[in-house]
Design a protein around this motif. Structure first.
Motif, PDB file in Angstrom:
ATOM      1  N   UNK A   1       8.414  -0.016 -17.005  1.00 28.86           N
ATOM      2  CA  UNK A   1       9.444   1.104 -16.854  1.00 28.86           C
ATOM      3  C   UNK A   1       9.757   1.592 -18.150  1.00 28.86           C
ATOM      4  N   UNK A   2       9.740   0.627 -19.205  1.00 25.88           N
ATOM      5  CA  UNK A   2       9.847   0.993 -20.755  1.00 25.88           C
ATOM      6  C   UNK A   2       9.057   1.854 -21.294  1.00 25.88           C
ATOM      7  N   UNK A   3       7.737   1.427 -20.961  1.00 22.21           N
ATOM      8  CA  UNK A   3       6.585   2.325 -21.693  1.00 22.21           C
ATOM      9  C   UNK A   3       6.392   3.597 -20.997  1.00 22.21           C
TER      10      UNK A   3
ATOM     11  N   UNK B   1       0.870  -1.328  -0.037  1.00 22.32           N
ATOM     12  CA  UNK B   1      -0.087   0.205   0.087  1.00 22.32           C
ATOM     13  C   UNK B   1       1.007   1.182  -0.039  1.00 22.32           C
ATOM     14  N   UNK B   2       1.970   1.246   0.661  1.00 22.35           N
ATOM     15  CA  UNK B   2       2.885   2.552   0.814  1.00 22.35           C
ATOM     16  C   UNK B   2       3.719   2.617  -0.192  1.00 22.35           C
ATOM     17  N   UNK B   3       4.179   1.738  -1.148  1.00 18.22           N
ATOM     18  CA  UNK B   3       5.231   1.570  -1.966  1.00 18.22           C
ATOM     19  C   UNK B   3       5.121   2.805  -2.901  1.00 18.22           C
ATOM     20  N   UNK B   4       6.261   3.103  -3.295  1.00 22.06           N
ATOM     21  CA  UNK B   4       6.733   4.066  -4.155  1.00 22.06           C
ATOM     22  C   UNK B   4       7.436   3.476  -5.274  1.00 22.06           C
ATOM     23  N   UNK B   5       7.642   2.273  -5.311  1.00 26.58           N
ATOM     24  CA  UNK B   5       8.540   1.703  -6.362  1.00 26.58           C
ATOM     25  C   UNK B   5       8.058   0.415  -6.916  1.00 26.58           C
ATOM     26  N   UNK B   6       7.752   0.074  -8.015  1.00 28.89           N
ATOM     27  CA  UNK B   6       7.045  -1.256  -8.140  1.00 28.89           C
ATOM     28  C   UNK B   6       7.993  -2.482  -7.872  1.00 28.89           C
ATOM     29  N   UNK B   7       9.254  -2.402  -8.036  1.00 32.62           N
ATOM     30  CA  UNK B   7      10.164  -3.541  -7.445  1.00 32.62           C
ATOM     31  C   UNK B   7      10.166  -3.821  -5.969  1.00 32.62           C
ATOM     32  N   UNK B   8       9.856  -2.582  -5.287  1.00 31.52           N
ATOM     33  CA  UNK B   8       9.677  -2.813  -3.993  1.00 31.52           C
ATOM     34  C   UNK B   8       8.230  -3.335  -3.684  1.00 31.52           C
TER      35      UNK B   8
ATOM     36  N   UNK C   1       8.630   4.160 -12.110  1.00 33.70           N
ATOM     37  CA  UNK C   1       8.296   3.004 -11.254  1.00 33.70           C
ATOM     38  C   UNK C   1       7.467   3.145 -10.488  1.00 33.70           C
ATOM     39  N   UNK C   2       6.855   4.783 -10.056  1.00 29.71           N
ATOM     40  CA  UNK C   2       6.054   5.068  -9.012  1.00 29.71           C
ATOM     41  C   UNK C   2       4.793   4.781  -9.442  1.00 29.71           C
ATOM     42  N   UNK C   3       4.060   3.818  -8.459  1.00 27.55           N
ATOM     43  CA  UNK C   3       2.761   3.451  -8.752  1.00 27.55           C
ATOM     44  C   UNK C   3       1.815   4.781  -8.901  1.00 27.55           C
ATOM     45  N   UNK C   4       1.994   5.796  -8.125  1.00 28.46           N
ATOM     46  CA  UNK C   4       1.323   6.891  -7.991  1.00 28.46           C
ATOM     47  C   UNK C   4       1.290   7.717  -9.270  1.00 28.46           C
ATOM     48  N   UNK C   5       2.348   7.424 -10.103  1.00 25.18           N
ATOM     49  CA  UNK C   5       2.587   8.187 -11.588  1.00 25.18           C
ATOM     50  C   UNK C   5       1.981   7.374 -12.716  1.00 25.18           C
ATOM     51  N   UNK C   6       1.368   6.224 -12.325  1.00 27.27           N
ATOM     52  CA  UNK C   6       1.021   5.209 -13.430  1.00 27.27           C
ATOM     53  C   UNK C   6      -0.503   5.272 -13.536  1.00 27.27           C
TER      54      UNK C   6
END
Lengths: 247, 115
Positions: free
Chosen positions: B99-101, B21-28, B105-110
Motif C-alpha cells: 500500500x505504501x509503495x 481469485x475474485x479479490x479486489x483488495x489485498x486485505x480481502x 491494494x487492488x491486485x489488478x493494478x499491481x
C-alpha cells in the motif's frame, strides 16, 4: 489475464479439485467411527507419562520436534513482520501520539475490569496446560491480547508504558531458546532430543507430566511476547508513522 | 450422511480459493486465505471425531479411557492455527508495504514491476 478468463480457469480447476476431494473423502473411514489407532497409542503414551491433557502430551512430549519447528516459524514470521513494518526512509516516527477520540465510559470500565481477569486467565491457561484444555500457545495469545485492553480503553500512552518493547523482543527469543535448551538437556539427561528430564509426578497434580509444563511456560512466554511485538508494530504503523511531505 | 462434514471442509477450501481469485483488495485476499485454510481444521477435527466420545483431557471425574476423540489430529489443528495466524500477520505486513509503495491494494493494478 482478464477477470472473466481468470474466473473460468479457476472454476475448471476447482471442479477438478472438488472431484478429487470427493473421491478421496469416499475412501476415508466413516465419520464418527470408533477406529482411531493413533488415538489409542497417544492416550496410552500420555497416561504413561502422567499427562492429563493428551493434546498437550502430543504437542510437547510425543511430537516435540514438530512444535519446535512450529515455534521457529512463529519466531521467524514475527521477526519478518517486524522488519517489514519498520518506518522507511521517507517516513518519520512521531514520538508523541495524539490521544484518540472519545471512548465510552462503559468501554473504559469493561477494559479496566477485564485487564486483570484476562491476565490471570492467561497465566492459568499456561500453567495448567498439561491438566486442562489450553497450554502455552493458547495462554500466550490470551496474555498478549490482555495488555491491549488498555488500548481499547483509549490509552495508547498507558499501553506504551506497560509494554517496554525491548523486554518483549528478548522475551520472544528467550522463549524459543528455552525450548531448544530443554531439547538439548533432553539429549544429555535422557539420551534423546526433547526427551523428558523431570520426574513424572502423580497423574492430575499440578507438578506432573515431566517437562510438559516447562515447555508450556517457555512457549507461553514466546507467544505472548510475539503477539505483543506484532500488535505493537501494527499499532505503530497506524498511529505513529507518518509519511514526510515529498518535495 | 457421514460424508457431509468432509464436504464442508472441501467447500471451505474451494470458496476461500474463489475469494482469492475474485479479490479486489489485498486485505480481502489475506482473509480469504484464512478461510481456505480453515477447511483443513474442519477436515482434521472431523477425521478424529468419534460418536459419543469425550475430549482427550482426563481428570478426577473423567478417568483415562480410550473413549475419547483423537488427540493427535487436535494437536495438528493447533499447529495449523498457529502457522495460519503467523502467516496472516506476515502477509498483512506485506500488504502494508505494498500500500505504501504502490498506493493501491487492488491486485489488478499491481501488474507492473516497480523498483
Amino acid at each position: 489475464m482478464s477477470r472473466p478468463a481468470r474466473l473460468v480457469l479457476f472454476l475448471v480447476a476447482a471442479a477438478g479439485v472438488a472431484a478429487l476431494l470427493v473421491v478421496a473423502f469416499l475412501d476415508l473411514p466413516p465419520f464418527g467411527s470408533p477406529f482411531h489407532p493413533y488415538r489409542d497409542r497417544a492416550v496410552a503414551a500420555a497416561v504413561a507419562h502422567a499427562t492429563a491433557n493428551v493434546v498437550g502430551s502430543v504437542t510437547f512430549d510425543q511430537r516435540g520436534l514438530d512444535t519446535l519447528v512450529e515455534e521457529t516459524i512463529l519466531l521467524g514470521s514475527v521477526a519478518g513482520a517486524a522488519a517489514l513494518l519498520r518506518p522507511s526512509k521517507e517516513e518519520r516516527e512521531n514520538t508523541t501520539v495524539p490521544e484518540g477520540g472519545r471512548v465510552l465510559e462503559a468501554t473504559k470500565l469493561t477494559g479496566y475490569l477485564l485487564l486483570p481477569v484476562t491476565l490471570l486467565v492467561g497465566i492459568d491457561v499456561v500453567v495448567h496446560g498439561h491438566l486442562t484444555p489450553g497450554g502455552g500457545f493458547q495462554g500466550g495469545v490470551l496474555l498478549g491480547t490482555a495488555v491491549h485492553l488498555l488500548y481499547l480503553t483509549g490509552h495508547y500512552r498507558a499501553l506504551d508504558r506497560v509494554r517496554p518493547l525491548p523486554v518483549f523482543d528478548s522475551g520472544e527469543a528467550l522463549g524459543a531458546a528455552a525450548f531448544a535448551a530443554l531439547g538439548i538437556a533432553g539429549i544429555i539427561a535422557a539420551g534423546a532430543f526433547l526427551g523428558n528430564i523431570l520426574p513424572f509426578g502423580t497423574f492430575g497434580e499440578l507438578l506432573s507430566a515431566g517437562t510438559v509444563p516447562v515447555f508450556n511456560i517457555a512457549v507461553g512466554v514466546e507467544v505472548a511476547s510475539g503477539v505483543i511485538v506484532l500488535l505493537a508494530k501494527f499499532l505503530e504503523q497506524a498511529l505513529r508513522v507518518q509519511r514526510e511531505a515529498v518535495s | 450422511m457421514t460424508l457431509y462434514v468432509y464436504l464442508v471442509a472441501g467447500w471451505l477450501l474451494l470458496v476461500g480459493s474463489l475469494g482469492i481469485v475474485r479479490s479486489r483488495d489485498l486485505v480481502h485476499t489475506v482473509v480469504c486465505l484464512s478461510v481456505a485454510q480453515s477447511g483443513t481444521y474442519v477436515l482434521l477435527i472431523a477425521v478424529g471425531y468419534q460418536r459419543g466420545a469425550t475430549a482427550p483431557v482426563f481428570g478426577s471425574t473423567t478417568p483415562p479411557s480410550e473413549n475419547v476423540v483423537d488427540p493427535v489430529v487436535q494437536a495438528m489443528t493447533l499447529t495449523d492455527i498457529v502457522v495460519s495466524a503467523t502467516v496472516t500477520a506476515l502477509l498483512l505486513a506485506l500488504v502494508i508495504q505494498i500500500a505504501k509503495r504502490h498506493g493501491t491494494l487492488d491486485p489488478d493494478h499491481l501488474s507492473s514491476l516497480k523498483g
